[in-house]
Scaffold this motif. Structure first.
Motif, PDB file in Angstrom:
ATOM      1  N   PRO A  74     -14.989   4.734   6.630  1.00  0.00           N
ATOM      2  CA  PRO A  74     -14.509   6.090   6.927  1.00  0.00           C
ATOM      3  C   PRO A  74     -13.249   6.122   7.780  1.00  0.00           C
ATOM      4  O   PRO A  74     -12.494   7.104   7.713  1.00  0.00           O
ATOM      5  N   TYR A  80     -13.734  11.886   4.814  1.00  0.00           N
ATOM      6  CA  TYR A  80     -15.182  11.687   4.642  1.00  0.00           C
ATOM      7  C   TYR A  80     -15.960  12.592   5.595  1.00  0.00           C
ATOM      8  O   TYR A  80     -16.979  13.191   5.205  1.00  0.00           O
ATOM      9  N   TYR A  81     -15.502  12.678   6.836  1.00  0.00           N
ATOM     10  CA  TYR A  81     -16.240  13.457   7.835  1.00  0.00           C
ATOM     11  C   TYR A  81     -16.231  14.944   7.487  1.00  0.00           C
ATOM     12  O   TYR A  81     -17.188  15.662   7.797  1.00  0.00           O
ATOM     13  N   ALA A  84     -18.876  15.275   4.829  1.00  0.00           N
ATOM     14  CA  ALA A  84     -20.205  15.175   5.434  1.00  0.00           C
ATOM     15  C   ALA A  84     -20.573  16.480   6.139  1.00  0.00           C
ATOM     16  O   ALA A  84     -21.714  16.952   6.045  1.00  0.00           O
ATOM     17  N   LYS A  91     -24.362   9.687   4.991  1.00  0.00           N
ATOM     18  CA  LYS A  91     -24.459   8.259   5.268  1.00  0.00           C
ATOM     19  C   LYS A  91     -25.904   7.831   5.046  1.00  0.00           C
ATOM     20  O   LYS A  91     -26.813   8.346   5.683  1.00  0.00           O
ATOM     21  N   SER A  93     -26.811   4.393   5.217  1.00  0.00           N
ATOM     22  CA  SER A  93     -27.070   3.275   6.129  1.00  0.00           C
ATOM     23  C   SER A  93     -25.751   2.648   6.531  1.00  0.00           C
ATOM     24  O   SER A  93     -24.679   2.959   5.979  1.00  0.00           O
ATOM     25  N   ASP A  94     -25.820   1.753   7.499  1.00  0.00           N
ATOM     26  CA  ASP A  94     -24.675   0.914   7.854  1.00  0.00           C
ATOM     27  C   ASP A  94     -24.622  -0.244   6.854  1.00  0.00           C
ATOM     28  O   ASP A  94     -25.606  -0.957   6.670  1.00  0.00           O
ATOM     29  N   PHE A 237     -20.079   2.332   6.017  1.00  0.00           N
ATOM     30  CA  PHE A 237     -21.286   3.016   5.576  1.00  0.00           C
ATOM     31  C   PHE A 237     -21.594   2.740   4.102  1.00  0.00           C
ATOM     32  O   PHE A 237     -20.694   2.486   3.299  1.00  0.00           O
ATOM     33  N   ASN A 238     -22.871   2.821   3.761  1.00  0.00           N
ATOM     34  CA  ASN A 238     -23.299   3.049   2.388  1.00  0.00           C
ATOM     35  C   ASN A 238     -23.503   4.553   2.251  1.00  0.00           C
ATOM     36  O   ASN A 238     -24.355   5.132   2.938  1.00  0.00           O
ATOM     37  N   VAL A 239     -22.713   5.169   1.392  1.00  0.00           N
ATOM     38  CA  VAL A 239     -22.659   6.629   1.294  1.00  0.00           C
ATOM     39  C   VAL A 239     -23.251   7.090  -0.034  1.00  0.00           C
ATOM     40  O   VAL A 239     -23.065   6.436  -1.065  1.00  0.00           O
ATOM     41  N   GLN A 256     -30.917   3.712   2.048  1.00  0.00           N
ATOM     42  CA  GLN A 256     -31.172   3.838   3.488  1.00  0.00           C
ATOM     43  C   GLN A 256     -31.625   2.516   4.091  1.00  0.00           C
ATOM     44  O   GLN A 256     -31.381   2.245   5.268  1.00  0.00           O
TER      45      GLN A 256
END
Length: 310
Positions: A74, A80-81, A84, A91, A93-94, A237-239, A256
């Motif tokens: 991001p 992206y934000y 969101a 998001k 997960s990381d 992130f995994n988005v 997740q």
């Protein structure tokens, strides 16, 4: 995916899902793992879409696709934000357990001989031990702006350290690799997860605690109050789209749970480079050697679908 890991036919439990494949190796690996688990574990009909950071965020904003974007950075796409906040993406997960990492590095053998080189103070007081040179990012890279600010804040040149600005990522990597393989003095910037951090014993120099205000200023060419700071982890992130999260809750739960340990990805990228392997081969390498990790990401039913494959 081919051969033993070829996708099976989708079943009624999961529909069509599009997954972005970023145009760098770790991104390709994560997408390959995602594709395999969704198809073989959940019976999804997966379409892989070639992509990149800017391409992905533009497509998400305009088309609400792809459904899943693994390893999304991001910081490289602030829009992206906004998406969101609008509730269009979430998001899951990381992508990496420690986030993306940035470092000023010296070879491990140097620190064994001279422990003081593990700190920036030790390097500044002994510039000759690291070759009196700092290997910097190429012009145009985001890290170049931050590094230039840190070079000024830590007064590298006043301490007798020449700043060498590399012309490309290839020469930056080559300098690190040559020093590590030939046990030569070296001091410079690199990031992870990357193959060199998995291939060679490099020590991240202790630059002191993270000063968020200084860090943000150091990346802003309009800010004149540069300061000393360590490197904070960068978010990766995994988005997924909110629509996917609602329509395919099991696929969303998988995403997740999906996080790669930094050391695991560094090692996998090193294996990929050392063996001149394809991305698909690296995906198989991960799946075959980390079943205890990725099996925990799956639902009970999905686990049952793949348990006899490895």
């Amino acid at each position: 995916m081919t051969g033993a890991l070829a996708p099976m036919a989708a079943n009624a439990e999961c529909g069509e899902i599009s997954v972005a494949e970023m145009n760098w190796t770790s991104g390709g690996i994560i997408t390959g793992v995602t594709e395999f688990l969704l198809t073989q574990g959940y019976g999804c009909d997966v379409t892989v879409v070639p992509s990149a950071t800017t391409t992905a965020i533009t497509s998400l904003a305009e088309n609400n696709e792809p459904d899943i974007v693994p390893e999304f950075w991001p910081n490289g796409a602030p829009a992206y934000y906004d998406l969101a906040e609008q509730g269009k993406v979430v998001k899951a997960s990381d992508a990496f357990s420690e986030g993306a990492t940035e470092h000023w590095l010296v070879p491990g053998f140097l620190v064994e001989e001279h422990p003081e080189l593990a700190t920036i103070e030790g390097i500044l007081n002994n510039p000759e031990l690291v070759g009196a040179r700092f290997h910097n990012c190429p012009d145009g890279w985001g890290c170049r702006i931050a590094n230039d600010s840190l070079v000024e804040a830590f007064e590298l040149e006043d301490h007798g350290i020449e700043v060498f600005n590399h012309g490309s990522g290839e020469t930056l990597q080559a300098a690190l690799v040559s020093a590590a393989e030939n046990e030569e003095p070296y001091f410079g910037y690199y990031w992870g997860p990357t193959a060199p951090l998995g291939q060679y014993d490099m020590v991240s120099v202790d630059m002191g605690p993270v000063n968020q205000e200084a860090y943000e200023c150091n990346q802003d060419t309009e800010c004149n109050e540069v300061g000393k700071t360590g490197w904070p982890a960068a978010p990766v992130f995994n988005v997924v789209t909110t629509d996917l999260a609602e329509s395919e809750p099991e696929a969303f739960e998988l995403m997740q749970n999906m996080t790669f340990e930094n050391d695991t990805m560094n090692g996998l990228l090193a294996w990929h480079a050392n063996n001149d392997a394809t991305v698909d081969e690296a995906v198989v390498q991960f799946l075959q050697n980390n079943t205890d990790v990725w099996m925990d990401w799956l639902s009970d039913d999905a686990r049952a679908n793949v348990q006899d494959m490895f």
